[in-house]
Enzyme design. Structure first.
Site, short mmCIF file in Angstrom:
data_model
loop_
_atom_site.label_atom_id
_atom_site.label_comp_id
_atom_site.label_asym_id
_atom_site.label_seq_id
_atom_site.Cartn_x
_atom_site.Cartn_y
_atom_site.Cartn_z
N ASP A 190 0.87 -1.17 0.00
CA ASP A 190 0.00 0.00 0.00
C ASP A 190 0.91 1.22 0.00
O ASP A 190 2.07 1.14 0.39
CB ASP A 190 -0.89 -0.01 1.24
CG ASP A 190 -1.78 1.21 1.32
OD1 ASP A 190 -2.45 1.51 0.32
OD2 ASP A 190 -1.78 1.87 2.36
N THR A 195 -0.02 4.94 0.99
CA THR A 195 -0.16 5.91 2.07
C THR A 195 0.05 5.26 3.42
O THR A 195 -0.65 4.32 3.79
CB THR A 195 -1.55 6.57 2.01
OG1 THR A 195 -1.77 7.08 0.70
CG2 THR A 195 -1.66 7.68 3.04
N ASP A 240 -1.69 -0.36 6.28
CA ASP A 240 -1.93 0.22 7.60
C ASP A 240 -3.38 0.61 7.81
O ASP A 240 -3.78 0.88 8.94
CB ASP A 240 -1.04 1.45 7.82
CG ASP A 240 -1.45 2.63 6.93
OD1 ASP A 240 -2.00 2.38 5.84
OD2 ASP A 240 -1.23 3.78 7.35
#
Length: 813
Positions: free
Chosen positions: A310, A312, A571
């Site tokens: 991922d 960000t 996250d």
């Protein structure tokens, strides 16, 4: 904006709130941060290994042969080792879980009050404030420049600006402005909780080591019952038949002999040592701030060939960084413009742009004199998209280029050049903020400020997402290891590609990037045609943008359908489904609780540089387990061979369970434990079980045939039963030590000392009277020693022949 009844709502009444509480329409929701202790215990207890040995242990205890129940300690140790290690990881993760939105501001009975988020009910009217997390799904009733960061759910890093009637989701964060919202989904029905609940569906890590061991145990389970029954029947036949055995009590030794055959066939130490190996690795990684939730996860990263990231908060820090400040024509910005930026960053709100300027400006112009105290400041507003400061009578405006530069006259110097450079920078994924100046003050537009006249472009501020400092080096490591790296994000593909380039991600040929917009791809992989299309698309792409959470999961499934072993990092809640589906889910320590709950590994400090250490531990576990697995599986082979031969010929079984325990301990258990902890950098190779069996099967046959031949020779020599048992046990020890020399090579230093020590302990077992009596052994006579020496030499020669033939066959395989 003031939350009062005059705004069109006074919120729910106390009676309405009480009714919803009675109906269970509240925001109360227990956030499970990890597997429960009961789930962990169940996973470690309910195994094929425990079922086989557990049944044997119960029978031994019922018969009353407590001294032959030593193998029960292996069962207990194996179960407790895995359980304790995983519960420790659970507790560490639970300590990380914090309630990120502890309070909410509700309007009830026409007044605003602060309540627990769990006390929010359906249809409540809530005030949203900057910096707070939205506690439930809802609809916007009124807004004052509201901006919401939805990256934790969608992966989209740019803030959204919901308008009246727009929808906001629980778990997202207000980054600017304020609003009133009415809740439309609370508790378990909220979007974030529904995503997390789907992600938490139980699954386990697929471990090649454990799969191989369980495959062997499955094979054994099919033959163990008939072999055990044959053994018991053959031993009772020795006692004169079933009736005679029952009358004389000989059925007890017959049962013990059958159980001894069963215990010998089970590679009990391999299961235990695999758990100990995983637990040791997890404790070592814990010191490096890497939390291992399921022990086999250590092995999986060593097998991964595709790493999905991922963007960000994973390869970026979640913050933006100042990349450059230039004049509108591309030259260096002049000192007054830099001083104005300094003043705007220092005097405005602590938003992302201001923080980036505060941290980055000194690095761009170290010798610049500190900005003078401003004469006037207009704070940033997301509604007008600019802020202003007055310095020495000059008004400086900083904001969105389309607003600031668009207000400059067409004939303003450098206006066209500035707009062209903004377009070029945006095409690379950069964020651009424009700075303009005017000799006129800001005007008024109703209750708000208006841009001054006579604006002229002064500078362009280039911003970029901040890549984690250790990301490029770590990603370069994985690239060197042959791991294919892909960035899968909900953000704009152009922005994602820019971050990927900054992190050093390239195609396998080292040139450029292949970028895809996932909106052109299927959202799910439920249909085989969609799965195939996704697999084709993702196979050669390094960057995929605009990916929705369900699509991330589908992309991981598509890679797995092509035979890839996939690790996924993330996250946010939007990553949870993909992390759960991946062979190995890796969560950042500052991620959402739901994400950490479903991940197999949690990087507590959020540092990518910890991953190579996990790979090294995985390699050590796999290489050393493969080295020692031959010891355990050869025992399964020779124990099965001896059991079948005894059952067919109806001769007395040559060992008691306690005697097999001492053989296993000296030739397998203790040396294997030492070898398992040795350092190694051997890279992972597929086919663990096949390579192990090419040594274990022929070596086990040599040991089994040698042992049966020794027993036959000893009996033919007319020696008593104690001498036969003792001599046969010593020959089996010699066979085990001969195999140990093959797996421990090169036999230098401590490795040679290990083999010598185990041999010496075996001799001491028949030398020391108390030990000899416990294991029902006898001091060998000269004839027994002679036969033992001859058969041991034959077995050692057979083991060496197996080793030579295996080495010759390996290149052709």
């Amino acid at each position: 904006m003031r939350a009062t009844a005059t705004e069109g709502t006074s919120g729910l009444t106390s009676q309405e709130v009480a009714a919803r509480v009675r109906d269970g329409l509240t925001n109360a929701y227990e956030e499970t941060t990890s597997r429960s202790a009961l789930d962990i215990l169940r996973a470690n207890v309910l195994t094929i290994f425990n079922a086989i040995l557990g049944a044997a242990l119960v029978l031994i205890l019922l018969i009353g042969h407590w001294a032959d129940a030593l193998f029960g300690f292996v069962l207990i140790l194996n179960t407790s080792t895995g359980t304790i290690a995983e519960i420790r990881a659970k507790r560490a993760l639970d300590r990380l879980a914090v309630l990120e939105a502890p309070r909410a501001h509700a309007i009830r009975d026409g007044a605003e009050s602060e309540i627990d988020v769990a006390d929010v009910v359906l249809d409540d009217v809530l005030r949203l404030r900057s910096g707070e997390q939205i506690p439930a799904d809802g609809t916007i009733l009124a807004t004052d420049g509201l901006e919401v960061d939805e990256s934790i759910l969608t992966g989209e890093s740019d803030p959204v600006r919901p308008q009246e009637g727009g929808r906001v989701l629980s778990g997202t964060t207000v980054t600017a402005g304020a609003a009133l919202m009415r809740t439309t989904a609370v508790g378990a029905q909220a979007y974030a909780h529904r995503l997390a609940r789907e992600a938490r569906q139980f699954s386990t890590v697929r471990s090649e080591l454990q799969d191989g061991t369980n495959r062997v145990l499955t094979w054994i389970s099919w033959v163990i019952v008939p072999v055990a029954l044959l053994l018991i029947w053959s031993q009772m036949r020795q006692a004169g038949g079933l009736s005679a055995a029952i009358e004389s009590g000989a059925w007890r030794p017959a049962m013990v002999a059958g159980i001894a055959g069963v215990v010998g066939m089970v590679p009990q130490g391999l299961v235990l040592l695999t758990s100990v190996n995983f637990a040791t690795a997890s404790l070592k990684l814990a010191r490096q701030k890497v939390l291992v939730q399921e022990l086999p996860a250590v092995e999986v990263l060593a097998r991964v060939d595709t790493l999905c990231l991922d963007k960000t908060g994973t390869i970026t820090t979640g913050r933006i960084a100042l990349r450059d400040v230039t004049a509108p024509d591309g030259g260096p910005a002049d000192p007054p413009a830099l001083a104005a930026l300094d003043a705007l960053a220092a005097g405005g709100d602590a938003n992302a742009t201001a923080l980036a300027l505060r941290e980055g400006l000194p690095g761009i112009e170290p010798a610049r004199v500190a900005a003078p105290v401003s004469e006037g400041l207009v704070p940033f507003s997301s509604r007008r998209k600019w802020s202003a400061v007055v310095i020495d009578g000059i008004t400086w405006i900083m904001g969105a280029p389309e607003i600031v530069l668009g207000a400059c006259p067409d004939d303003a110097p450098h206006r066209c050049l500035a707009l062209e450079r903004v377009r070029e920078a945006a095409a690379t994924g950069a964020r651009v903020v424009a700075l303009a100046r005017s000799e006129q003050p800001c005007g008024q537009s109703g209750a708000d400020y208006a841009l001054p006249g006579g604006l002229r472009p002064a500078a362009l501020v280039m911003l970029a997402e901040q890549v984690r400092p250790d990301a490029p080096e770590t990603l370069a490591y994985f690239r060197a290891q042959g791991v294919d790296v892909k960035v899968i994000s909900g953000d704009n593909p152009v922005t994602v590609a820019a971050v990927a380039r900054a992190a050093g991600i390239t195609r396998s040929d080292g040139e450029g990037l292949t970028v895809l917009d996932a909106r052109e791809l299927p959202t799910t992989a439920d249909d085989p045609a969609d799965l195939e299309r996704l697999a084709d698309a993702v196979a050669d792409a390094q960057v995929l943008g605009r990916v929705v959470p369900e699509q991330k999961k589908a992309l991981v499934a598509a890679l797995q359908a092509r035979g890839r072993t996939v690790a996924m990092t993330g996250d946010g809640v939007n990553d949870a489904l993909a992390l759960k589906r991946a062979d190995l889910g890796i969560a950042m320590g500052n991620g959402a609780p739901a994400t950490k709950a479903v991940a197999r590994l949690v990087l507590l400090t959020g540092r990518f540089s910890a991953l190579p250490g996990v790979v090294a531990e995985g390699r050590r576990v796999m290489a050393n387990t493969e080295r020692i697995a031959s010891l355990f599986l050869s025992k399964t082979v020779y124990a099965s061979l001896i059991a079948v031969a005894v059952a067919i010929t109806a001769i007395p079984y040559p060992f008691l369970p306690r005697q097999l325990t001492i053989v296993s301990s000296l030739t397998i258990g203790v040396p294997a434990f030492v070898l398992a902890l040795a350092p190694t950098n051997q890279r992972y190779r597929a086919g663990f079980l096949g390579r192990v069996l090419t040594l274990a099967v022929p070596a086990g046959v040599v040991a089994g045939v040698g042992t049966l031949a020794a027993r036959t020779w000893l009996r033919a020599a007319g020696l008593p039963l104690e001498q036969i048992t003792s001599g046969t046990t010593l020959v089996l020890v010699a066979a085990g030590l001969a195999l140990l020399t093959l797996t421990a090579r090169p036999l230098l230093g401590w490795r040679l000392g290990l083999v010598a020590l185990m041999g010496a302990l075996a001799v001491l077992g028949v030398v020391i009277p108390p030990v000899r009596r416990f294991f029902l052994l006898a001091w060998p006579t000269s004839t027994t020693w002679l036969i033992v020496a001859a058969m041991a030499a034959a077995v050692v020669a057979g083991m060496e022949a197996v080793h030579v033939m295996r080495r010759r066959a390996r290149p052709r395989g």
